[in-house]
Design a protein around this motif. Structure first.
Motif, mmCIF file in Angstrom:
data_model
loop_
_atom_site.group_PDB
_atom_site.id
_atom_site.type_symbol
_atom_site.label_atom_id
_atom_site.label_comp_id
_atom_site.label_asym_id
_atom_site.label_seq_id
_atom_site.Cartn_x
_atom_site.Cartn_y
_atom_site.Cartn_z
ATOM 1 N N MET A 144 -143.236 98.268 9.100
ATOM 2 C CA MET A 144 -143.383 99.887 8.198
ATOM 3 C C MET A 144 -143.991 99.690 7.494
ATOM 4 O O MET A 144 -145.061 100.357 7.430
ATOM 5 C CB MET A 144 -141.977 100.461 8.005
ATOM 6 C CG MET A 144 -141.058 100.655 9.365
ATOM 7 S SD MET A 144 -142.341 102.347 9.706
ATOM 8 C CE MET A 144 -142.118 103.585 8.994
ATOM 9 N N HIS A 145 -144.071 99.001 6.564
ATOM 10 C CA HIS A 145 -144.885 99.288 5.073
ATOM 11 C C HIS A 145 -145.886 98.501 4.878
ATOM 12 O O HIS A 145 -147.003 98.987 4.521
ATOM 13 C CB HIS A 145 -143.996 97.828 4.032
ATOM 14 C CG HIS A 145 -142.949 98.577 2.894
ATOM 15 N ND1 HIS A 145 -143.367 99.530 2.126
ATOM 16 C CD2 HIS A 145 -141.918 98.445 2.985
ATOM 17 C CE1 HIS A 145 -142.533 99.628 1.717
ATOM 18 N NE2 HIS A 145 -141.197 99.247 1.894
ATOM 19 N N ARG A 146 -146.244 97.427 6.289
ATOM 20 C CA ARG A 146 -147.959 97.818 6.968
ATOM 21 C C ARG A 146 -148.466 98.581 7.658
ATOM 22 O O ARG A 146 -149.157 98.315 8.224
ATOM 23 C CB ARG A 146 -147.490 96.372 7.376
ATOM 24 C CG ARG A 146 -147.630 94.284 6.950
ATOM 25 C CD ARG A 146 -147.392 93.017 7.528
ATOM 26 N NE ARG A 146 -147.326 92.301 7.090
ATOM 27 C CZ ARG A 146 -148.065 92.098 5.814
ATOM 28 N NH1 ARG A 146 -148.951 92.151 5.812
ATOM 29 N NH2 ARG A 146 -147.752 90.222 5.472
ATOM 30 N N GLY A 147 -147.768 99.830 8.206
ATOM 31 C CA GLY A 147 -148.495 100.079 8.956
ATOM 32 C C GLY A 147 -148.019 100.108 9.869
ATOM 33 O O GLY A 147 -148.762 101.034 11.214
ATOM 34 N N ASP A 148 -147.543 99.139 10.610
ATOM 35 C CA ASP A 148 -146.944 98.602 11.874
ATOM 36 C C ASP A 148 -145.577 99.485 12.605
ATOM 37 O O ASP A 148 -145.084 98.726 12.266
ATOM 38 C CB ASP A 148 -146.931 97.015 12.111
ATOM 39 C CG ASP A 148 -147.028 97.048 14.205
ATOM 40 O OD1 ASP A 148 -146.957 97.781 14.082
ATOM 41 O OD2 ASP A 148 -146.863 95.512 13.890
ATOM 42 N N ILE A 149 -146.203 100.948 12.337
ATOM 43 C CA ILE A 149 -144.669 101.785 13.397
ATOM 44 C C ILE A 149 -144.064 101.620 14.454
ATOM 45 O O ILE A 149 -143.464 100.977 14.881
ATOM 46 C CB ILE A 149 -144.642 103.096 12.948
ATOM 47 C CG1 ILE A 149 -145.778 103.474 11.804
ATOM 48 C CG2 ILE A 149 -144.236 103.519 13.379
ATOM 49 C CD1 ILE A 149 -145.666 105.054 11.588
ATOM 50 N N GLU A 150 -145.372 101.379 15.305
ATOM 51 C CA GLU A 150 -144.870 100.706 17.336
ATOM 52 C C GLU A 150 -144.088 99.349 16.988
ATOM 53 O O GLU A 150 -142.965 99.355 17.345
ATOM 54 C CB GLU A 150 -145.776 100.637 17.622
ATOM 55 C CG GLU A 150 -145.415 100.643 19.335
ATOM 56 C CD GLU A 150 -143.931 101.341 19.152
ATOM 57 O OE1 GLU A 150 -143.614 100.903 20.441
ATOM 58 O OE2 GLU A 150 -143.961 103.077 19.412
ATOM 59 N N GLY A 151 -144.259 98.348 16.005
ATOM 60 C CA GLY A 151 -144.002 97.017 16.029
ATOM 61 C C GLY A 151 -142.901 97.015 15.197
ATOM 62 O O GLY A 151 -141.861 96.570 15.922
ATOM 63 N N ALA A 152 -142.903 97.641 14.143
ATOM 64 C CA ALA A 152 -141.072 98.091 13.286
ATOM 65 C C ALA A 152 -140.154 98.509 14.672
ATOM 66 O O ALA A 152 -139.236 98.521 14.638
ATOM 67 C CB ALA A 152 -140.826 98.784 12.275
ATOM 68 N N ARG A 153 -140.738 99.872 15.489
ATOM 69 C CA ARG A 153 -139.857 100.246 16.127
ATOM 70 C C ARG A 153 -139.116 99.061 17.511
ATOM 71 O O ARG A 153 -137.681 99.016 17.545
ATOM 72 C CB ARG A 153 -140.142 101.466 16.711
ATOM 73 C CG ARG A 153 -139.582 102.100 18.057
ATOM 74 C CD ARG A 153 -140.713 103.217 18.575
ATOM 75 N NE ARG A 153 -139.610 104.405 19.589
ATOM 76 C CZ ARG A 153 -139.821 104.939 20.419
ATOM 77 N NH1 ARG A 153 -141.075 105.702 20.117
ATOM 78 N NH2 ARG A 153 -139.351 105.574 20.933
ATOM 79 N N MET A 154 -139.856 98.874 17.694
ATOM 80 C CA MET A 154 -139.628 97.594 18.639
ATOM 81 C C MET A 154 -138.692 96.526 17.921
ATOM 82 O O MET A 154 -137.741 96.002 18.708
ATOM 83 C CB MET A 154 -140.957 96.593 19.249
ATOM 84 C CG MET A 154 -141.641 97.684 20.323
ATOM 85 S SD MET A 154 -143.768 97.214 20.602
ATOM 86 C CE MET A 154 -142.590 95.986 21.108
#
Length: 268
Positions: free
Chosen positions: A165-175
């Motif tokens: 999330m901090h890196r801006g990878d919202i979809e990766g965090a959600r997964m």
């Protein structure tokens, strides 16, 4: 039931005193769980004293490089981590990790918790590169040693998602959060721990990064519906299933006073 636990531990301490064994390594079997009770009650200062005494007893008996010492150091580090004393917590996790790497190898499941705790410290301190590296290593060890579907992977996936999330990878965090929820619900059902696990994972995903999210990230989060609260009937059904967790924990490797085969639970 912390009250019943305290009563049992008080009786154990009394027996050890009667046997004049309260300064022997066997006393760790009482000191360690007593510290866990204090931590559960938020009395971390008392837990620290017991764990430090337990470390001294085991170091005197087994030497400073024994995996059991590493287990105690890991929980001692947790006393500081849970009270947000990150710089004080780090050396305990680093030493626990070093002991386990030297004595058990680089891929042993005992490495999971000091690795994950160190990654959590680095995440909170903004060192996301190092945190991500440690989370990735912990995940690889966990999947190899426990299997890809083991519910304990959720405790790594959840804070790991915050790094993404901090890196801006919202979809990766959600997964990662979705996988953590799936692993937990697949093992324990949707009623585990009164439903709080769902919101623990969700809160980490949404709340821990609220100060650093961009407008675009907030727009995506607004489109995601968090898990609904459990109804009274669902909570009742959960309580009927509480024994599932006990059965799972009972299936973990047993503690061996010489071999220390257990990789997750302390020796009690």
């Amino acid at each position: 039931d912390l009250e019943r636990a305290r009563e049992a531990l008080d009786r154990s301490r009394s027996i050890l005193r009667d046997l004049e064994a309260d300064n022997e390594p066997i006393a760790v079997h009482t000191l360690w769980p007593s510290a866990m009770v204090f931590m559960a009650e938020g009395r971390h200062d008392l837990a620290q004293g017991l764990l430090k005494r337990a470390v001294d007893l085991y170091e005197a008996r087994y030497g400073p490089e024994h995996p059991a010492v590493a287990g105690l150091l890991n929980d001692l580090g947790r006393c500081y981590l849970e009270t947000v004393r990150l710089d004080e917590a780090r050396p305990f996790f680093e030493r626990a990790l070093e002991i386990n790497e030297r004595t058990l190898g680089l891929d042993h499941p005992n490495l999971l918790w000091p690795l994950t705790h160190l990654a959590s410290i680095e995440r909170r301190q903004g060192d996301f590169d190092s945190a991500e590296s440690k989370f990735e290593r912990a995940m690889a060890i966990a999947e190899q040693g426990l299997g890809r579907n083991h519910p304990d992977l959720a405790w790594i996936l959840n804070p790991y998602s915050s790094v993404l999330m901090h890196r801006g990878d919202i979809e990766g965090a959600r997964m990662l959060v979705d996988r953590a929820l799936h692993l937990t619900e697949s093992k324990f059902g949707p009623y585990h721990l009164d439903g709080t696990w769902k919101f623990f994972a969700w809160d980490t995903f949404v709340d821990n990064t609220s100060l650093t999210r961009t407008n675009e990230e907030n727009a995506v989060l607004q489109q995601i519906t968090p898990p609904p609260p459990l109804s009274p009937e669902e909570l009742r059904r959960h309580r009927e299933r509480e024994e599932d967790e006990d059965d799972y924990r009972d299936g973990l490797p047993d503690y061996d006073s010489e071999g220390f085969d257990s990789f997750i639970t302390p020796p009690f």
